[in-house]
Scaffold this motif. Sequence first.
Motif, short mmCIF file in Angstrom:
data_model
loop_
_atom_site.label_atom_id
_atom_site.label_comp_id
_atom_site.label_asym_id
_atom_site.label_seq_id
_atom_site.Cartn_x
_atom_site.Cartn_y
_atom_site.Cartn_z
N TYR A 129 1.07 4.02 -3.02
CA TYR A 129 0.68 5.38 -2.64
C TYR A 129 1.81 6.37 -2.95
N GLU A 143 2.50 6.75 -6.77
CA GLU A 143 1.45 7.55 -7.41
C GLU A 143 1.62 9.02 -7.04
N VAL A 181 -5.62 8.35 4.01
CA VAL A 181 -5.70 8.30 2.54
C VAL A 181 -6.71 7.22 2.20
N SER A 182 -7.92 7.64 1.79
CA SER A 182 -9.02 6.70 1.61
C SER A 182 -8.76 5.70 0.49
N LYS A 183 -8.10 6.10 -0.59
CA LYS A 183 -7.87 5.19 -1.72
C LYS A 183 -7.13 3.94 -1.27
N TYR A 184 -6.13 4.12 -0.41
CA TYR A 184 -5.31 2.99 0.03
C TYR A 184 -5.60 2.57 1.47
N GLN A 185 -6.56 3.24 2.09
CA GLN A 185 -6.96 2.94 3.46
C GLN A 185 -5.76 2.91 4.42
N ARG A 238 0.83 -1.21 0.00
CA ARG A 238 0.00 0.00 0.00
C ARG A 238 0.86 1.26 0.00
#
Length: 260
Positions: free
Chosen positions: A207, A210, A241-245, A203
């Motif tokens: 993250y 990106e 960071v919601s995309k990767y929790q 993760r």
Amino acid sequence: MSISSETKINLLLQDWPLGTVSATSWLNQKGYSNQLLNRYKKSRWLESFDTGALRRVGDSVSYEGAIYTLQHQLALSIHPGGRAALSLLGKAHYLELAQSKVDLFGAEKEVLPAWFKNTDWGIKLDYHQSSFLPAEIGMTEVTVKSFSIKVSSAARAMMECLYLATSSLDLVECYQLMEGMNNLRPNSVQQLLEQCNSIKVKRLFLYMAEKADHQWVQYLTIEEIDMGKGKRSFVKNGSYVSKYQITVPKEMEKNGKQTL
């Protein structure tokens, strides 16, 4: 000394790279008995390095020369990883970060020989036994003096840095390293991520890659990577960071690439 023993020592020295040691157990397997090795020591061909290892008389051996022995003679996967690997790969940007200590990685059941552990190598060595990545993938060879050793590739070294990260400062430094990873090979990164068993590493790696806006990220097949389930918090009082929790340092999430 008989002709046969002289011939044997000549053959041995021909294939013995300067700056390395030889494990006594390996020499025994190659037909050099302890009695014969003692004769070589008395004749000043060889000298004891530590219990269980020998070197050429007067030769200087660095930790890299000992790594050569672990890999080539004892068939161990132990290798320089993380920042140390980046330094050995000639990444000048990382040299300063790698000077204070060297992180070595090996499989969970691989043990450093006593002669390695008992030696003062002039630099702090930390050994990490882990199976979060398979031993055989993401490796490359570098030449040190007159020999070559296996070290982590840049992508694997980056993942090893993330594996060791335990603080907000560590993670920010990892992101600074990631910013320089603009030429990684997508196929190699994909293989490493698919076979990595650390949810934390996967993760954080994606993250950061990106966030650093690396072009190779678009060529990854994210759905083939097991990202695990549920939230992961790596720092206290961080930003989510919601995309990767994941919860990361606030300064990392708040600031952009140019200001971190």
